[in-house]
Write a protein that holds these residues in place. Structure first.
Motif, PDB file in Angstrom:
ATOM      1  N   TYR A  39       0.843  -1.193   0.000  1.00  0.00           N
ATOM      2  CA  TYR A  39       0.000   0.000   0.000  1.00  0.00           C
ATOM      3  C   TYR A  39       0.879   1.245   0.000  1.00  0.00           C
ATOM      4  CZ  TYR A  39      -3.966  -2.960   1.212  1.00  0.00           C
ATOM      5  OH  TYR A  39      -4.952  -3.909   1.183  1.00  0.00           O
ATOM      6  N   VAL A  47      -7.792   6.366   4.365  1.00  0.00           N
ATOM      7  CA  VAL A  47      -9.055   5.615   4.461  1.00  0.00           C
ATOM      8  C   VAL A  47      -9.788   6.027   5.732  1.00  0.00           C
ATOM      9  CG1 VAL A  47     -10.061   3.307   4.805  1.00  0.00           C
ATOM     10  CG2 VAL A  47      -8.287   3.659   3.065  1.00  0.00           C
ATOM     11  N   ASP A  92     -12.009  -3.076   9.138  1.00  0.00           N
ATOM     12  CA  ASP A  92     -11.477  -3.071   7.779  1.00  0.00           C
ATOM     13  C   ASP A  92     -10.642  -4.332   7.555  1.00  0.00           C
ATOM     14  OD1 ASP A  92     -10.344  -2.604   5.303  1.00  0.00           O
ATOM     15  OD2 ASP A  92      -9.769  -0.542   5.746  1.00  0.00           O
ATOM     16  N   SER A  94      -9.297  -5.300   4.704  1.00  0.00           N
ATOM     17  CA  SER A  94      -8.626  -5.163   3.417  1.00  0.00           C
ATOM     18  C   SER A  94      -7.305  -5.904   3.279  1.00  0.00           C
ATOM     19  CB  SER A  94      -8.408  -3.681   3.090  1.00  0.00           C
ATOM     20  OG  SER A  94      -9.644  -3.040   2.969  1.00  0.00           O
ATOM     21  N   GLN A 118     -14.197  -3.712   3.383  1.00  0.00           N
ATOM     22  CA  GLN A 118     -12.916  -4.057   2.763  1.00  0.00           C
ATOM     23  C   GLN A 118     -12.844  -3.404   1.395  1.00  0.00           C
ATOM     24  OE1 GLN A 118     -13.067  -8.356   2.696  1.00  0.00           O
ATOM     25  NE2 GLN A 118     -13.688  -8.366   0.567  1.00  0.00           N
ATOM     26  N   GLU A 119     -11.620  -3.296   0.896  1.00  0.00           N
ATOM     27  CA  GLU A 119     -11.426  -2.755  -0.436  1.00  0.00           C
ATOM     28  C   GLU A 119     -11.983  -3.722  -1.465  1.00  0.00           C
ATOM     29  OE1 GLU A 119      -7.218  -2.219  -0.741  1.00  0.00           O
ATOM     30  OE2 GLU A 119      -7.231  -0.430   0.491  1.00  0.00           O
ATOM     31  N   THR A 122     -10.543  -7.422  -2.677  1.00  0.00           N
ATOM     32  CA  THR A 122      -9.806  -8.094  -1.610  1.00  0.00           C
ATOM     33  C   THR A 122     -10.290  -9.533  -1.553  1.00  0.00           C
ATOM     34  OG1 THR A 122      -9.623  -6.066  -0.301  1.00  0.00           O
ATOM     35  CG2 THR A 122      -9.355  -8.138   0.879  1.00  0.00           C
ATOM     36  N   GLU A 135     -17.947  -2.666   0.593  1.00  0.00           N
ATOM     37  CA  GLU A 135     -16.658  -2.456  -0.067  1.00  0.00           C
ATOM     38  C   GLU A 135     -16.420  -0.974  -0.339  1.00  0.00           C
ATOM     39  OE1 GLU A 135     -16.987  -5.085  -3.516  1.00  0.00           O
ATOM     40  OE2 GLU A 135     -15.642  -6.470  -2.463  1.00  0.00           O
ATOM     41  N   TYR A 136     -15.148  -0.617  -0.400  1.00  0.00           N
ATOM     42  CA  TYR A 136     -14.748   0.725  -0.839  1.00  0.00           C
ATOM     43  C   TYR A 136     -13.625   0.583  -1.847  1.00  0.00           C
ATOM     44  CZ  TYR A 136     -10.844   0.396   2.517  1.00  0.00           C
ATOM     45  OH  TYR A 136      -9.726   0.008   3.209  1.00  0.00           O
ATOM     46  N   ARG A 137     -13.415   1.641  -2.614  1.00  0.00           N
ATOM     47  CA  ARG A 137     -12.410   1.591  -3.677  1.00  0.00           C
ATOM     48  C   ARG A 137     -11.057   2.094  -3.184  1.00  0.00           C
ATOM     49  NH1 ARG A 137     -17.411   3.279  -7.103  1.00  0.00           N
ATOM     50  NH2 ARG A 137     -17.891   4.134  -5.068  1.00  0.00           N
ATOM     51  N   LYS A 138     -10.032   1.321  -3.469  1.00  0.00           N
ATOM     52  CA  LYS A 138      -8.676   1.569  -2.978  1.00  0.00           C
ATOM     53  C   LYS A 138      -8.092   2.877  -3.491  1.00  0.00           C
ATOM     54  CE  LYS A 138      -4.139  -0.656  -2.823  1.00  0.00           C
ATOM     55  NZ  LYS A 138      -3.389  -1.879  -3.112  1.00  0.00           N
ATOM     56  N   ASP A 148     -18.654   5.952  -1.433  1.00  0.00           N
ATOM     57  CA  ASP A 148     -18.278   4.958  -0.425  1.00  0.00           C
ATOM     58  C   ASP A 148     -18.581   5.436   0.995  1.00  0.00           C
ATOM     59  OD1 ASP A 148     -17.456   3.345  -2.497  1.00  0.00           O
ATOM     60  OD2 ASP A 148     -15.315   3.785  -2.251  1.00  0.00           O
TER      61      ASP A 148
END
Length: 175
Positions: A39, A47, A92, A94, A118-119, A122, A135-138, A148
């Protein structure tokens, strides 16, 4: 007779303490705090600041992460206290961090409401893959972050409502 009065007084005191505990609007954030391999530097801080804190505020909670507690205790004591006492948590998943999974296990053991996030993309964790998560976008692009935030806020609200009604497996729910 005297003993019964003492027990009642003690139970009344415990009820007052429980009400005080439940009146808190803390949402404990279970996530990596330090930078993680694979990351960008500061990714999980972004985040936390850009997604989780805003989503908590939108749904009436105050985001709290273990590194923000200013007491002079060991951080492990602060984490344990927040895991048990916070009326809500976001976890989280992720990067499949072992500490995060351990903390989720403790939260579940105490039957406390938790929103799993989580992203996108994942890999699912076998033992908890049947549970719902958001989910969320990385990449954390502006418009996606706004979307998100709303998804996570909606999950927090739905989880609180389900918990208030006594619904759900360990009260873990999301949209």
């Amino acid at each position: 007779m005297k003993r019964q009065v003492q027990v009642r007084q003690k139970n009344t005191k415990m009820t007052k303490e429980n009400k005080k505990e439940n009146s808190s609007n803390d949402c404990f954030i279970i996530m990596p705090i330090a930078d993680q391999e694979g990351y960008d530097k500061g990714h999980f801080n972004k985040v936390y600041e850009d997604l989780f804190k805003v989503a908590c505020n939108k749904s009436g909670f105050k985001a709290v992460r273990a590194d923000e507690v200013k007491q002079t205790n060991l951080i492990h004591l602060d984490i344990l206290q927040k895991l048990i006492e916070s009326p809500m948590a976001i976890c989280d998943l992720s990067n499949r961090n072992p500490n995060v999974l351990f903390e989720l296990g403790l939260r579940q053991a105490f039957d406390k409401p938790t929103v799993l996030v989580q992203e996108c993309e994942t890999p699912k964790i076998f033992d908890i893959s049947p549970l719902r998560y958001t989910e969320y976008r990385k990449e954390l692009k502006y418009r996606e972050v706004l979307e998100d935030q709303d998804l996570i806020a909606d999950a927090l609200t739905a989880t609180k409502e389900a918990t208030d009604k006594g619904e759900g497996i360990n009260s873990i729910v999301s949209l």
